[in-house]
Design a protein around this motif. Structure first.
Motif, PDB file in Angstrom:
ATOM      1  N   ALA A  89       0.823  -1.205   0.000  1.00  0.00           N
ATOM      2  CA  ALA A  89       0.000   0.000   0.000  1.00  0.00           C
ATOM      3  C   ALA A  89       0.861   1.259   0.000  1.00  0.00           C
ATOM      4  O   ALA A  89       0.585   2.214  -0.731  1.00  0.00           O
ATOM      5  CB  ALA A  89      -0.939   0.001   1.199  1.00  0.00           C
ATOM      6  N   LEU A  90       1.912   1.261   0.806  1.00  0.00           N
ATOM      7  CA  LEU A  90       2.819   2.412   0.844  1.00  0.00           C
ATOM      8  C   LEU A  90       3.493   2.605  -0.508  1.00  0.00           C
ATOM      9  O   LEU A  90       3.606   3.730  -1.005  1.00  0.00           O
ATOM     10  CB  LEU A  90       3.846   2.230   1.957  1.00  0.00           C
ATOM     11  N   ASP A  91       3.898   1.516  -1.120  1.00  0.00           N
ATOM     12  CA  ASP A  91       4.527   1.584  -2.440  1.00  0.00           C
ATOM     13  C   ASP A  91       3.539   2.084  -3.498  1.00  0.00           C
ATOM     14  O   ASP A  91       3.872   2.935  -4.332  1.00  0.00           O
ATOM     15  CB  ASP A  91       5.079   0.215  -2.819  1.00  0.00           C
ATOM     16  N   ALA A  92       2.311   1.580  -3.476  1.00  0.00           N
ATOM     17  CA  ALA A  92       1.299   2.014  -4.449  1.00  0.00           C
ATOM     18  C   ALA A  92       0.946   3.489  -4.255  1.00  0.00           C
ATOM     19  O   ALA A  92       0.753   4.226  -5.229  1.00  0.00           O
ATOM     20  CB  ALA A  92       0.041   1.157  -4.300  1.00  0.00           C
ATOM     21  N   TYR A  93       0.869   3.935  -3.009  1.00  0.00           N
ATOM     22  CA  TYR A  93       0.564   5.338  -2.709  1.00  0.00           C
ATOM     23  C   TYR A  93       1.686   6.243  -3.221  1.00  0.00           C
ATOM     24  O   TYR A  93       1.433   7.267  -3.843  1.00  0.00           O
ATOM     25  CB  TYR A  93       0.365   5.481  -1.201  1.00  0.00           C
ATOM     26  N   ARG A  94       2.934   5.823  -2.994  1.00  0.00           N
ATOM     27  CA  ARG A  94       4.079   6.583  -3.511  1.00  0.00           C
ATOM     28  C   ARG A  94       4.052   6.653  -5.031  1.00  0.00           C
ATOM     29  O   ARG A  94       4.285   7.705  -5.625  1.00  0.00           O
ATOM     30  CB  ARG A  94       5.391   5.947  -3.060  1.00  0.00           C
TER      31      ARG A  94
END
Length: 138
Positions: free
Chosen positions: A52-57
């Motif tokens: 999720a953090l990677d997709a948000y970035r």
């Protein structure tokens, strides 16, 4: 008081299944990583916070319009990743919440800068986070 056996202590620790590689979020302490690992083991959704953090970035790194909540494909909706992070921030203990929050805060600032307030918030009673009440600028 009886001492716990080492095997029992190891069994109580959260473990990833053998076929799922653990992805570590850079910038988190081992204690915060363990809290995230416990949360993911409890839900059975391994690496969800990392992804999720990677997709948000990735969504915020792209130039142009940010995908809105009305996007037809939920996997392409950048707010879906923020939902996962929001649930994690609500559930994690204080120290892990603070560390993950320090990683999410600069991304939230980018989202605030690139969006405007949604003009009709009463049309979104389902909105669980402030990010659902933002609208792409362009």
């Amino acid at each position: 008081m009886a001492r716990s056996r080492p095997g029992a202590l190891r069994a109580a620790q959260a473990r990833f299944p053998a076929n799922v590689p653990e992805r570590r979020i850079p910038g988190l302490s081992p204690r915060a990583r363990e809290a995230i690992r416990l949360l993911e083991a409890r839900t059975g959704d391994y690496n969800a916070i990392y992804l999720a953090l990677d997709a948000y970035r990735q969504a915020l790194r792209k130039p142009g319009r940010i995908n809105s909540a009305e996007h037809p494909c939920p996997c392409c909706d950048s707010f879906e990743a923020r939902d996962v992070l929001g649930r994690a921030l609500e559930t994690l203990p204080g120290y892990a919440r603070a560390e993950l929050g320090r990683l999410v805060a600069p991304l939230d600032a980018i989202l605030l800068r690139r969006t405007v307030p949604y003009p009709w918030p009463e049309r979104r009673p389902w909105a669980t986070g402030w990010w659902h009440l933002r609208w792409p600028e362009r």
